[in-house]
Design a protein around this motif. Structure first.
Motif, PDB file in Angstrom:
ATOM      1  N   GLU A   1       0.835  -1.199   0.000  1.00 45.03           N
ATOM      2  CA  GLU A   1       0.000   0.000   0.000  1.00 45.03           C
ATOM      3  C   GLU A   1       0.872   1.252   0.000  1.00 45.03           C
ATOM      4  O   GLU A   1       0.583   2.232  -0.687  1.00 45.03           O
ATOM      5  CB  GLU A   1      -0.915   0.015   1.222  1.00 45.03           C
ATOM      6  CG  GLU A   1      -2.009  -1.048   1.170  1.00 45.03           C
ATOM      7  CD  GLU A   1      -2.855  -1.056   2.428  1.00 45.03           C
ATOM      8  OE1 GLU A   1      -3.777  -1.883   2.502  1.00 45.03           O
ATOM      9  OE2 GLU A   1      -2.594  -0.223   3.323  1.00 45.03           O
ATOM     10  N   GLY A   2       1.951   1.214   0.795  1.00 37.20           N
ATOM     11  CA  GLY A   2       2.839   2.373   0.832  1.00 37.20           C
ATOM     12  C   GLY A   2       3.482   2.631  -0.517  1.00 37.20           C
ATOM     13  O   GLY A   2       3.597   3.793  -0.954  1.00 37.20           O
ATOM     14  N   ALA A   3       3.916   1.579  -1.185  1.00 41.67           N
ATOM     15  CA  ALA A   3       4.533   1.755  -2.496  1.00 41.67           C
ATOM     16  C   ALA A   3       3.540   2.317  -3.506  1.00 41.67           C
ATOM     17  O   ALA A   3       3.871   3.197  -4.316  1.00 41.67           O
ATOM     18  CB  ALA A   3       5.100   0.407  -2.976  1.00 41.67           C
ATOM     19  N   THR A   4       2.303   1.792  -3.449  1.00 46.21           N
ATOM     20  CA  THR A   4       1.266   2.300  -4.370  1.00 46.21           C
ATOM     21  C   THR A   4       0.980   3.776  -4.107  1.00 46.21           C
ATOM     22  O   THR A   4       0.821   4.581  -5.035  1.00 46.21           O
ATOM     23  CB  THR A   4      -0.022   1.486  -4.197  1.00 46.21           C
ATOM     24  OG1 THR A   4       0.253   0.105  -4.428  1.00 46.21           O
ATOM     25  CG2 THR A   4      -1.093   1.971  -5.168  1.00 46.21           C
ATOM     26  N   ALA A   5       0.916   4.127  -2.833  1.00 44.21           N
ATOM     27  CA  ALA A   5       0.657   5.523  -2.477  1.00 44.21           C
ATOM     28  C   ALA A   5       1.772   6.424  -2.986  1.00 44.21           C
ATOM     29  O   ALA A   5       1.506   7.532  -3.491  1.00 44.21           O
ATOM     30  CB  ALA A   5       0.503   5.669  -0.969  1.00 44.21           C
ATOM     31  N   ILE A   6       3.048   5.970  -2.870  1.00 34.95           N
ATOM     32  CA  ILE A   6       4.175   6.799  -3.320  1.00 34.95           C
ATOM     33  C   ILE A   6       4.144   6.958  -4.837  1.00 34.95           C
ATOM     34  O   ILE A   6       4.360   8.053  -5.370  1.00 34.95           O
ATOM     35  CB  ILE A   6       5.508   6.184  -2.846  1.00 34.95           C
ATOM     36  CG1 ILE A   6       5.612   6.313  -1.322  1.00 34.95           C
ATOM     37  CG2 ILE A   6       6.679   6.865  -3.518  1.00 34.95           C
ATOM     38  CD1 ILE A   6       6.821   5.615  -0.737  1.00 34.95           C
ATOM     39  N   ARG A   7       3.837   5.841  -5.544  1.00 33.44           N
ATOM     40  CA  ARG A   7       3.772   5.950  -7.005  1.00 33.44           C
ATOM     41  C   ARG A   7       2.650   6.901  -7.429  1.00 33.44           C
ATOM     42  O   ARG A   7       2.800   7.698  -8.358  1.00 33.44           O
ATOM     43  CB  ARG A   7       3.578   4.555  -7.616  1.00 33.44           C
ATOM     44  CG  ARG A   7       4.841   3.715  -7.615  1.00 33.44           C
ATOM     45  CD  ARG A   7       4.700   2.499  -8.525  1.00 33.44           C
ATOM     46  NE  ARG A   7       3.665   1.597  -8.032  1.00 33.44           N
ATOM     47  CZ  ARG A   7       3.898   0.601  -7.158  1.00 33.44           C
ATOM     48  NH1 ARG A   7       5.144   0.384  -6.711  1.00 33.44           N
ATOM     49  NH2 ARG A   7       2.916  -0.170  -6.756  1.00 33.44           N
ATOM     50  N   ARG A   8       1.502   6.819  -6.735  1.00 39.58           N
ATOM     51  CA  ARG A   8       0.382   7.719  -7.063  1.00 39.58           C
ATOM     52  C   ARG A   8       0.757   9.169  -6.782  1.00 39.58           C
ATOM     53  O   ARG A   8       0.442  10.081  -7.556  1.00 39.58           O
ATOM     54  CB  ARG A   8      -0.840   7.323  -6.228  1.00 39.58           C
ATOM     55  CG  ARG A   8      -2.060   8.228  -6.403  1.00 39.58           C
ATOM     56  CD  ARG A   8      -2.534   8.266  -7.825  1.00 39.58           C
ATOM     57  NE  ARG A   8      -3.760   9.026  -7.967  1.00 39.58           N
ATOM     58  CZ  ARG A   8      -4.230   9.520  -9.099  1.00 39.58           C
ATOM     59  NH1 ARG A   8      -3.522   9.310 -10.215  1.00 39.58           N
ATOM     60  NH2 ARG A   8      -5.351  10.187  -9.138  1.00 39.58           N
ATOM     61  N   TYR A   9       1.498   9.346  -5.668  1.00 40.48           N
ATOM     62  CA  TYR A   9       1.918  10.703  -5.307  1.00 40.48           C
ATOM     63  C   TYR A   9       2.880  11.243  -6.352  1.00 40.48           C
ATOM     64  O   TYR A   9       2.763  12.402  -6.797  1.00 40.48           O
ATOM     65  CB  TYR A   9       2.569  10.677  -3.922  1.00 40.48           C
ATOM     66  CG  TYR A   9       3.248  11.973  -3.564  1.00 40.48           C
ATOM     67  CD1 TYR A   9       4.640  12.095  -3.652  1.00 40.48           C
ATOM     68  CD2 TYR A   9       2.511  13.069  -3.161  1.00 40.48           C
ATOM     69  CE1 TYR A   9       5.255  13.287  -3.335  1.00 40.48           C
ATOM     70  CE2 TYR A   9       3.126  14.274  -2.836  1.00 40.48           C
ATOM     71  CZ  TYR A   9       4.502  14.377  -2.926  1.00 40.48           C
ATOM     72  OH  TYR A   9       5.114  15.558  -2.617  1.00 40.48           O
ATOM     73  N   GLU A  10       3.857  10.436  -6.788  1.00 40.97           N
ATOM     74  CA  GLU A  10       4.798  10.883  -7.810  1.00 40.97           C
ATOM     75  C   GLU A  10       4.075  11.227  -9.111  1.00 40.97           C
ATOM     76  O   GLU A  10       4.408  12.192  -9.807  1.00 40.97           O
ATOM     77  CB  GLU A  10       5.856   9.807  -8.053  1.00 40.97           C
ATOM     78  CG  GLU A  10       6.820   9.616  -6.894  1.00 40.97           C
ATOM     79  CD  GLU A  10       7.821   8.508  -7.164  1.00 40.97           C
ATOM     80  OE1 GLU A  10       8.847   8.457  -6.497  1.00 40.97           O
ATOM     81  OE2 GLU A  10       7.539   7.694  -8.078  1.00 40.97           O
ATOM     82  N   SER A  11       3.077  10.421  -9.445  1.00 42.07           N
ATOM     83  CA  SER A  11       2.304  10.682 -10.670  1.00 42.07           C
ATOM     84  C   SER A  11       1.578  12.027 -10.575  1.00 42.07           C
ATOM     85  O   SER A  11       1.570  12.816 -11.527  1.00 42.07           O
ATOM     86  CB  SER A  11       1.300   9.556 -10.900  1.00 42.07           C
ATOM     87  OG  SER A  11       0.475   9.844 -12.009  1.00 42.07           O
ATOM     88  N   LEU A  12       0.969  12.302  -9.415  1.00 44.17           N
ATOM     89  CA  LEU A  12       0.270  13.572  -9.230  1.00 44.17           C
ATOM     90  C   LEU A  12       1.229  14.751  -9.308  1.00 44.17           C
ATOM     91  O   LEU A  12       0.917  15.811  -9.865  1.00 44.17           O
ATOM     92  CB  LEU A  12      -0.475  13.588  -7.896  1.00 44.17           C
ATOM     93  CG  LEU A  12      -1.665  12.625  -7.778  1.00 44.17           C
ATOM     94  CD1 LEU A  12      -2.214  12.644  -6.360  1.00 44.17           C
ATOM     95  CD2 LEU A  12      -2.762  12.996  -8.767  1.00 44.17           C
ATOM     96  N   VAL A  13       2.413  14.596  -8.717  1.00 44.00           N
ATOM     97  CA  VAL A  13       3.416  15.659  -8.772  1.00 44.00           C
ATOM     98  C   VAL A  13       3.828  15.919 -10.217  1.00 44.00           C
ATOM     99  O   VAL A  13       3.987  17.074 -10.650  1.00 44.00           O
ATOM    100  CB  VAL A  13       4.625  15.309  -7.898  1.00 44.00           C
ATOM    101  CG1 VAL A  13       5.764  16.292  -8.128  1.00 44.00           C
ATOM    102  CG2 VAL A  13       4.239  15.292  -6.422  1.00 44.00           C
ATOM    103  N   THR A  14       4.020  14.844 -10.989  1.00 46.69           N
ATOM    104  CA  THR A  14       4.392  14.999 -12.403  1.00 46.69           C
ATOM    105  C   THR A  14       3.308  15.745 -13.179  1.00 46.69           C
ATOM    106  O   THR A  14       3.590  16.648 -13.984  1.00 46.69           O
ATOM    107  CB  THR A  14       4.632  13.624 -13.033  1.00 46.69           C
ATOM    108  OG1 THR A  14       5.654  12.933 -12.288  1.00 46.69           O
ATOM    109  CG2 THR A  14       5.069  13.768 -14.488  1.00 46.69           C
TER     110      THR A  14
END
Length: 729
Positions: A17-30
């Protein structure tokens, strides 16, 4: 061992879940970074990506935070969050109607790979801890907020609107619009602007000339490819002068072409303008002039004004003006002009006569005073007593879906002078019969009776059948005469129709007396007195000479209806016809009249004149060709030379003035405010002329009625429209 395996599985799930959250966060930042560079949605100027962490600091989920109000949302659908939170007004600090440029948002840097690996490691280490529901901002966001300098705006902490407009202007200067609105060709644009100016002038003040400077109107013109409209000063200057000259030239040309005409004058009773038009033999009318009357006009001065209008309209040949029809207020002037000019026939307006008949009934019949006094008591009590008003409004809501006060004059005084407010009061009480009767029977009204001595008396009055019978009688008679006046105003009867009109009115009044048990004598006396004041010998003469009223006798001939006249009216026909010819021709025209009386008209032509067909607008039977009566005299009765000349002039005379040419209130206010300015009066007269000329061209006199229909369109409110018939008691 099993517990160890379960713990490991849970740790693995939390780490996932943490990894998914970080990937989603990076995507939003991009995505937000691209939006900052002008390649994304507008709302990223207000939304910022977050990482929600648990108590140990491990990432749990990607979130979105509103930079204006610090509200946190799910990151699953940012566009929906923007629509519901920003556009629909959920955010208290989002006040700009247009989105702020994305470049105003602070730059974000995507987290480095090492920082991401540290966050993943933290998520793995803290997987065995119990998850917390608390959502905390991520460390990266906190660091960025600490590093970002605070921008102080002079208008307040949320004053971003002006900054957004400034940057928008900078963008427009950097990259101006390359797709300008295509302008219309000059001839087409000039034609459109001329039509627009004509519409403004023909509105006669309903649309204020100053509205031409309204910015949205000018924006509209630019959007459709038109140049800005004319300025208000030009509209009321050269444009008005040009339009007035064109309308005046058109009216003069039509008057010159007509062999004869009748002047129609209205407005002597009202301060503002007296309108003078001309009725032509072909059934059309043209406007002649508008006379500013800022004060009551004395009869002698009115006579001068009317004669000046006759002289100017007849272009030097005064005999071309057959006569004048005007309101009764200036009857003395009409009689004087007729006595001085033996060819003229000057009539009083029948709309004014019927309006005076209403006042005669109110003044002469005691029942009107009784009913008005009782209704005023009821209206004042239910308007002023709070408890009674509350009860009454309750039953109004049940009956009409809304509640309102009863219209009532402040005091009766002279009922005739207060007839307008009294009529409105009677109308309201007639329509509120059921709510009033239910109110006095309500349980709460018993409390009102105990506290107010007048409540008992009025309660008994409202329950008394006699009160409602008398009210219905008064309301029915007023409505009968007013409906007749409205019909006369709309149909504009000719002089020959006046005798049948008053005979029909007498019959209706007799029917009213029989229905309500009233004495016939007093009511008939009132009608006869008003008839004699309005009567003119031209009524009888036009009635006899109009082929439409020919009667078929036993031999099959169609003869004039002399039997329908009284002996005095029969003599009036001879006297009037001989007055309209020279003394040498008097005996000849009387011989021709005897021939007309004995032979009449060929049955085939008489039937053609009297042929009727249903009116497509109202369904009533109308004369198929209103001009046929005049045409028969001009073509088929050529042997009656002198009588033909008299007949064609008499049978076309109108019995009503043009009431629909009254100026609109804005122009009247201008005249009142600038009555000392010659320029203002001149402009107002020209505008009234242009508007009246256009109305006569379109034959449209019902602008106010159309506006009232539009405002009431879709209404099913019984109180806003008078009933077709009085309520049955």
């Amino acid at each position: 061992m099993a517990e160890t395996k379960e713990g490991a599985a849970a740790s693995s799930a939390v780490a996932g879940e943490g990894a998914t959250a970080i990937r989603r966060y990076e995507s939003l930042v991009t995505i937000r970074t691209k939006a900052i560079n002008g390649k994304g949605a507008w709302y990223w100027a207000y939304l910022e990506p977050l990482l929600a962490t648990d108590d140990s600091g491990a990432p749990r989920a990607a979130k979105i935070r509103c930079s204006l109000c610090d509200a946190v949302f799910s990151a699953s659908n940012p566009s929906r969050t923007a629509s519901e939170h920003l556009k629909r007004g959920s955010c208290p600090n989002f006040s700009s109607s247009s989105p702020q440029p994305i470049s105003s948002a602070p730059p974000l840097h995507s987290p480095s790979r090492k920082r991401t690996q540290k966050l993943l490691a933290a998520a793995t280490v803290s997987a065995s801890a119990s998850p917390s529901p608390l959502l905390l901002p991520c460390v990266l966001h906190q660091q960025q907020q600490q590093q970002k300098p605070h921008v102080a705006l002079s208008g307040g902490k949320d004053d971003f609107g002006a900054l957004a407009m400034l940057e928008d202007c900078v963008k427009r200067l950097k990259s101006p619009s390359t797709v300008p609105v295509q302008a219309l060709p000059k001839p087409q644009a000039d034609s459109a602007l001329a039509l627009f100016s004509d519409w403004l002038l023909e509105s006669c003040g309903r649309v204020a000339p100053s509205s031409l400077s309204h910015p949205k109107l000018r924006d509209f013109f630019s959007q459709v490819g038109l140049p800005p409209p004319v300025s208000p000063r030009r509209l009321l200057g050269p444009t008005l002068d040009s339009r007035y000259r064109a309308a005046a030239a058109d009216s003069e040309a039509k008057l010159r072409d007509a062999h004869f005409f009748q002047l129609a004058s209205a407005g002597w009773k009202d301060r503002g303008f007296v309108n003078v038009a001309a009725n032509l033999p072909n059934g059309t009318s043209v406007f002649v002039r508008a006379i500013a009357a800022t004060a009551p006009v004395p009869p002698d001065y009115a006579q001068e004004l009317l004669w000046d209008a006759v002289s100017s309209a007849s272009v030097g040949i005064a005999e071309r003006c057959v006569g004048i029809v005007s309101d009764r207020y200036k009857s003395k002037a009409l009689r004087n002009l007729e006595a001085r000019n033996q060819w003229m026939v000057n009539l009083s307006c029948q709309v004014q006569g019927l309006s005076s008949l209403v006042k005669d009934f109110v003044r002469e019949l005691p029942i009107f005073e009784t009913v008005a006094t009782n209704c005023l008591k009821v209206a004042n009590f239910f308007n002023s007593n709070s408890q009674a008003r509350t009860i009454f409004h309750k039953y109004q809501l049940r009956e009409f879906d809304h509640a309102r006060l009863l219209r009532a004059p402040t005091h009766l005084g002279d009922t005739v002078r207060n007839l307008g407010p009294v009529y409105s009061m009677l109308e309201d009480i007639v329509q509120s019969m059921n709510p009033l009767q239910m109110s006095v029977l309500d349980e709460d009204y018993k409390v009102v009776r105990s506290e107010e001595s007048q409540a008992k008396e009025l309660g008994e009055m409202v329950q008394d059948v006699r009160f409602w019978n008398e009210l219905e009688a008064v309301w029915s008679l007023l409505k009968l005469v007013k409906d007749t006046a409205r019909e006369v105003e709309a149909e504009r009867p000719l002089a020959g129709q006046c005798l049948p009109l008053w005979n029909e009115l007498r019959s209706k009044v007799k029917g009213w007396c029989a229905r309500f048990g009233m004495e016939v004598g007093p009511a008939e006396k009132v009608v006869e007195r008003r008839f004699k004041k309005n009567y003119h010998p031209a009524w009888s003469a036009a009635y006899i000479l109009d082929p439409f009223y020919l009667v078929k006798d036993a031999s099959g001939k169609y003869l004039p209806p002399f039997k329908m006249l009284s002996p005095e009216q029969d003599k009036d026909v001879d006297r009037l016809i001989t007055r309209l010819v020279s003394r040498e021709e008097a005996h000849i025209v009387l011989m021709e009249l005897m021939k007309w009386r004995s032979e009449g008209l060929d049955p085939l032509y008489a039937k053609a004149v009297q042929f009727k067909e249903p009116d497509p607008a109202t369904g009533k039977m109308r004369i198929a060709n209103p001009q046929s009566s005049r045409l028969v005299w001009e073509t088929c009765l050529s042997e009656l030379k002198l009588l033909r000349k008299v007949a064609v002039r008499l049978i076309f005379l109108h019995a009503t003035a043009l009431c629909g040419l009254k100026p609109d209130p804005p122009v009247l206010r201008w005249v009142g405010d600038h009555r000392r300015s010659r320029t203002a009066l001149d402009r107002a007269q020209k505008m009234v002329f242009v508007a009246a000329h256009a109305k006569l061209e379109r034959r449209d006199f019902s602008a106010e009625e159309k506006d009232a229909e539009l405002f009431g369109e879709g209404e099913e409110d019984a109180m806003d429209e008078p009933p077709v018939d009085p309520p049955s008691l």
